[in-house]
Design an enzyme around this catalytic site. Structure first.
Site, mmCIF file in Angstrom:
data_model
loop_
_atom_site.group_PDB
_atom_site.id
_atom_site.type_symbol
_atom_site.label_atom_id
_atom_site.label_comp_id
_atom_site.label_asym_id
_atom_site.label_seq_id
_atom_site.Cartn_x
_atom_site.Cartn_y
_atom_site.Cartn_z
ATOM 1 C CE LYS A 76 -4.016 -4.440 1.226
ATOM 2 N NZ LYS A 76 -4.740 -3.365 1.939
ATOM 3 C CG ASP A 126 -1.967 -1.138 1.174
ATOM 4 O OD1 ASP A 126 -1.900 -1.976 0.259
ATOM 5 O OD2 ASP A 126 -2.821 -1.210 2.076
ATOM 6 C CB CYS A 175 -2.166 -2.814 5.159
ATOM 7 S SG CYS A 175 -3.890 -2.248 5.020
HETATM 8 C C1 VGL Z 1 -4.624 0.839 5.708
HETATM 9 C C2 VGL Z 1 -6.136 1.822 7.117
HETATM 10 C C3 VGL Z 1 -7.125 1.659 6.179
HETATM 11 C C4 VGL Z 1 -3.210 0.404 5.471
HETATM 12 C C5 VGL Z 1 -5.605 0.662 4.761
HETATM 13 O O1 VGL Z 1 -2.791 0.298 4.294
HETATM 14 O O2 VGL Z 1 -2.504 0.161 6.468
HETATM 15 N N1 VGL Z 1 -4.900 1.411 6.878
HETATM 16 N N2 VGL Z 1 -6.860 1.081 5.000
#
Ligand code: VGL
Ligand code: ZN
Length: 200
Positions: A109, A11, A154
Site C-alpha cells: 500500500k 508494516d 497504520c
Molecule cells: C507508517 C508513517 C508513514 C506506519 C507508514 O506504518 O504506521 N507511518 N508511513
C-alpha cells in the site's frame, strides 16, 4: 484456530525497526509476539508500506520542508516523513525474523505517488480501495485482529477502516508499538474507541 477472524500484521518492516529510516521506538519487540500470535489464525494478511521514490509523504519531495511538519493536500492534512519504505529497497523488506509461513496474502500500500495510505483498506483520499475488504469478505471473515507498526498511524487507520467496512476490529496492544508524535497515540486510541475498535 480462529476461522472467522483474520490477523492483520501491519508494516513490520526494516525501516520501522531499529536502525531504519523511520524507526518506531522498540519496534523490533513486536516480532516474537506476532510470530506466536499468528499461530492462532488461519487467515493472516501481512501489509507492507511500499512507496515510490519522491512519494508525496516524503519531506524531501517538498523543498524547504522537514520531517514531522504537516502540509495541506487535496485530500487533507499530510504529515511529512523521512524517506522510508521505498519500493524494493532494503528498508521496505519485512523484518527478517518475522516468521509466518502460512500468511497467504502480502498486501502493499502507498504505491500511488500522490496519495498516502496508512490504511490497509482505503488510501488517504478516502476513495481508492486496496481490495482488502473484498478479499476478507470472500473468505468469510467477519472480524479482524490487528498488530504491528505503528499503533498510531497504520494500525489505527486500518482498524478504523475495518470498522468502516463492517468488520469487528480489535487492536492487540502488546503486539504493537507507536511513533507518538504530538499526542498522536492518545488521539489514535480516542478515534479508534469512537469507531468501535476494541483495545485488546
Ligand atoms: C507508517 C508513517 C508513514 C506506519 C507508514 O506504518 O504506521 N507511518 N508511513
Ligand atoms: Zn509510509
Amino acid at each position: 484456530m480462529n476461522r472467522n477472524t483474520a490477523l492483520l500484521v501491519i508494516d513490520v518492516q526494516r525501516d520501522f525497526c531499529a536502525g531504519g529510516a523511520l524507526a518506531v521506538p522498540d519496534g523490533d519487540a513486536v516480532v516474537p509476539v506476532i510470530n506466536a500470535l499468528a499461530q492462532h489464525y488461519q487467515t493472516v494478511v501481512i501489509t507492507q508500506d511500499w512507496h515510490p521514490p519522491q512519494h508525496v509523504s516524503f519531506a524531501s519531495t517538498h523543498p524547504g520542508r522537514a520531517p514531522f511538519e504537516t502540509i495541506t493536500l487535496d485530500y487533507g492534512t499530510q504529515m511529512l516523513w523521512p524517506d522510508h519504505c521505498v519500493m524494493a529497497s532494503a528498508g521496505a523488506a519485512l523484518h527478517p525474523d518475522l516468521a509466518i509461513p502460512h500468511a497467504a496474502l502480502i498486501l502493499r500500500k502507498g504505491s500511488n505517488r500522490g496519495i498516502d495510505s496508512y490504511s490497509a483498506f482505503l488510501e488517504a483520499d478516502r476513495t481508492s480501495r486496496t481490495g482488502l475488504d473484498g478479499y476478507l469478505a470472500a473468505r468469510g471473515i467477519t472480524a479482524v485482529d490487528l498488530c504491528g507498526l505503528a499503533t498510531d498511524y497504520c494500525v489505527s487507520w486500518s482498524a478504523q477502516d475495518a470498522r468502516h467496512f463492517g468488520f469487528a476490529a480489535r487492536v492487540i496492544e502488546p503486539a504493537c508499538r507507536a511513533i507518538d508524535v504530538d499526542g498522536s497515540l492518545a488521539a489514535a486510541w480516542a478515534a479508534m474507541g469512537g469507531a468501535g475498535v476494541v483495545r485488546g
